[in-house]
Design a protein around this motif. Sequence first.
Motif, mmCIF file in Angstrom:
data_model
loop_
_atom_site.group_PDB
_atom_site.id
_atom_site.type_symbol
_atom_site.label_atom_id
_atom_site.label_comp_id
_atom_site.label_asym_id
_atom_site.label_seq_id
_atom_site.Cartn_x
_atom_site.Cartn_y
_atom_site.Cartn_z
ATOM 1 N N SER A 20 24.122 4.209 39.553
ATOM 2 C CA SER A 20 24.898 5.129 38.194
ATOM 3 C C SER A 20 25.932 5.501 38.963
ATOM 4 N N ASP A 21 26.722 5.806 37.576
ATOM 5 C CA ASP A 21 27.934 6.022 38.598
ATOM 6 C C ASP A 21 28.873 6.649 39.264
ATOM 7 N N ASP A 22 27.798 7.535 39.885
ATOM 8 C CA ASP A 22 28.102 8.506 40.421
ATOM 9 C C ASP A 22 27.999 7.898 41.962
ATOM 10 N N GLU A 23 26.736 7.226 42.303
ATOM 11 C CA GLU A 23 26.528 6.431 43.212
ATOM 12 C C GLU A 23 27.259 5.433 43.496
ATOM 13 N N THR A 24 28.083 4.166 42.646
ATOM 14 C CA THR A 24 28.912 3.650 42.551
ATOM 15 C C THR A 24 29.957 4.516 43.406
ATOM 16 N N ARG A 25 30.524 5.524 43.240
ATOM 17 C CA ARG A 25 31.497 6.414 44.043
ATOM 18 C C ARG A 25 31.496 6.480 45.010
ATOM 19 N N LYS A 26 30.262 7.219 45.643
ATOM 20 C CA LYS A 26 30.058 7.852 46.511
ATOM 21 C C LYS A 26 30.372 6.317 47.617
ATOM 22 N N ILE A 27 29.667 5.565 47.334
ATOM 23 C CA ILE A 27 29.506 4.192 48.327
ATOM 24 C C ILE A 27 31.455 3.865 48.458
ATOM 25 N N VAL A 28 31.646 4.090 47.230
ATOM 26 C CA VAL A 28 33.910 2.854 47.503
ATOM 27 C C VAL A 28 34.045 4.470 48.167
ATOM 28 N N PHE A 29 33.704 5.643 48.205
ATOM 29 C CA PHE A 29 33.869 6.545 48.672
ATOM 30 C C PHE A 29 34.324 6.330 50.442
ATOM 31 N N ASP A 30 32.920 6.236 50.525
ATOM 32 C CA ASP A 30 32.666 5.805 51.913
ATOM 33 C C ASP A 30 33.354 5.021 52.697
ATOM 34 N N THR A 31 33.299 3.533 51.640
ATOM 35 C CA THR A 31 34.107 2.248 51.860
ATOM 36 C C THR A 31 35.709 2.078 52.885
ATOM 37 N N PHE A 64 38.518 4.359 38.959
ATOM 38 C CA PHE A 64 39.432 4.148 38.429
ATOM 39 C C PHE A 64 40.551 3.646 38.264
ATOM 40 N N PRO A 65 41.508 3.945 38.837
ATOM 41 C CA PRO A 65 42.386 3.004 37.569
ATOM 42 C C PRO A 65 43.782 2.613 38.533
ATOM 43 N N ASN A 66 43.839 3.233 39.969
ATOM 44 C CA ASN A 66 44.512 2.166 40.848
ATOM 45 C C ASN A 66 43.659 3.556 42.242
ATOM 46 N N LYS A 67 44.712 2.447 43.024
ATOM 47 C CA LYS A 67 44.341 2.775 44.784
ATOM 48 C C LYS A 67 44.434 4.250 45.079
ATOM 49 N N ALA A 68 45.617 4.555 44.470
ATOM 50 C CA ALA A 68 46.410 5.811 44.547
ATOM 51 C C ALA A 68 44.863 6.856 43.929
ATOM 52 N N ALA A 69 44.431 6.712 42.710
ATOM 53 C CA ALA A 69 43.633 7.464 41.985
ATOM 54 C C ALA A 69 42.080 7.538 43.027
ATOM 55 N N LEU A 70 42.009 6.027 43.211
ATOM 56 C CA LEU A 70 40.864 6.629 44.409
ATOM 57 C C LEU A 70 41.024 7.140 45.831
ATOM 58 N N PHE A 71 42.312 7.086 46.323
ATOM 59 C CA PHE A 71 42.263 7.761 47.405
ATOM 60 C C PHE A 71 42.159 9.166 46.502
ATOM 61 N N GLU A 72 43.024 9.444 45.659
ATOM 62 C CA GLU A 72 42.792 11.711 45.737
ATOM 63 C C GLU A 72 41.290 11.961 45.455
ATOM 64 N N ALA A 73 40.505 11.278 44.916
ATOM 65 C CA ALA A 73 39.416 11.359 43.979
ATOM 66 C C ALA A 73 38.410 11.506 45.307
ATOM 67 N N MET A 74 38.812 10.503 46.160
ATOM 68 C CA MET A 74 37.728 10.499 47.200
ATOM 69 C C MET A 74 38.439 11.961 48.036
ATOM 70 N N VAL A 75 39.214 12.277 48.477
ATOM 71 C CA VAL A 75 39.579 13.425 49.175
ATOM 72 C C VAL A 75 39.203 14.859 48.613
ATOM 73 N N ALA A 76 38.985 15.019 46.926
ATOM 74 C CA ALA A 76 38.712 15.722 46.145
ATOM 75 C C ALA A 76 37.281 15.813 46.761
ATOM 76 N N ASP A 77 36.734 14.081 46.521
ATOM 77 C CA ASP A 77 35.156 14.516 46.970
ATOM 78 C C ASP A 77 34.816 15.253 48.250
ATOM 79 N N ARG A 78 35.821 14.473 49.535
ATOM 80 C CA ARG A 78 35.470 15.092 50.575
ATOM 81 C C ARG A 78 34.866 16.092 50.544
ATOM 82 N N LEU A 79 36.358 16.981 50.224
ATOM 83 C CA LEU A 79 36.127 19.038 49.853
ATOM 84 C C LEU A 79 35.166 19.507 49.911
#
Length: 219
Positions: A20-31, A64-79
């Motif tokens: 699923s997209d949610d599972e893929t996002r978690k893998i991307v965040f860890d990576t 994630f439209p760009n790398k900055a959006a990925l970073f922001e989403a990764m921080v939000a997910d972690r917290l």
Amino acid sequence: MAQEKSSTEARPRGRPQLRSDDETRKIVFDTARHAFAANGFAATSTEELARGAGISTKTLYRLFPNKAALFEAMVADRLDRELSDVQLRGIDHADIEEGLRAALLACADIALDPDVVALQRIVLQESAGFPDLASAFYRNGIARTAAALARWLRVQVKRERIRLDNAEEAAGMLIGMVASAPQRAAIYGGVPLPSRKEVERRVRTVAALFLDGCRVAPA
């Protein structure tokens, strides 16, 4: 032999189940978290992130439209995983000091988490070239943690356990006392983050200072 062939032919076939997209996002965040920590934000390419997560760059850009959006989403997910503790822990304690300790400990768990400190180190290293990283980290991390603690403090004011004019300001001060010095020592001085026992001792000291102060009463 015929029976073995029949058994083999009866085995279900089909395409492997897709993530699923949610599972893929978690893998991307860890990576991304490991890649950014090892190489820095600027030096990490989206192709490298996609390859590390086992997906195509097309899928990465869809999520994630760009790398900055990925970073922001990764921080939000972690917290997001920990912020609910700041809102809930300690609210129902009968003793205000026990409740404050529990709330401060939840804040310290976030601020002094090794992953969060690593993200903050990345932000400091890359802030000149990517100022949006700093604002994303502040918005999703520091500000949200302080807001959650301020909500807890307002509950205590409403219950007439403490008296405060500005819960937001007090929350910022409390988090600063609990976490800022150990964070700076780890980021700038290479000092190991405090142990759980050391964090709990620091929380006890801060709670006592906030509730009782340390001025000696005149004789």
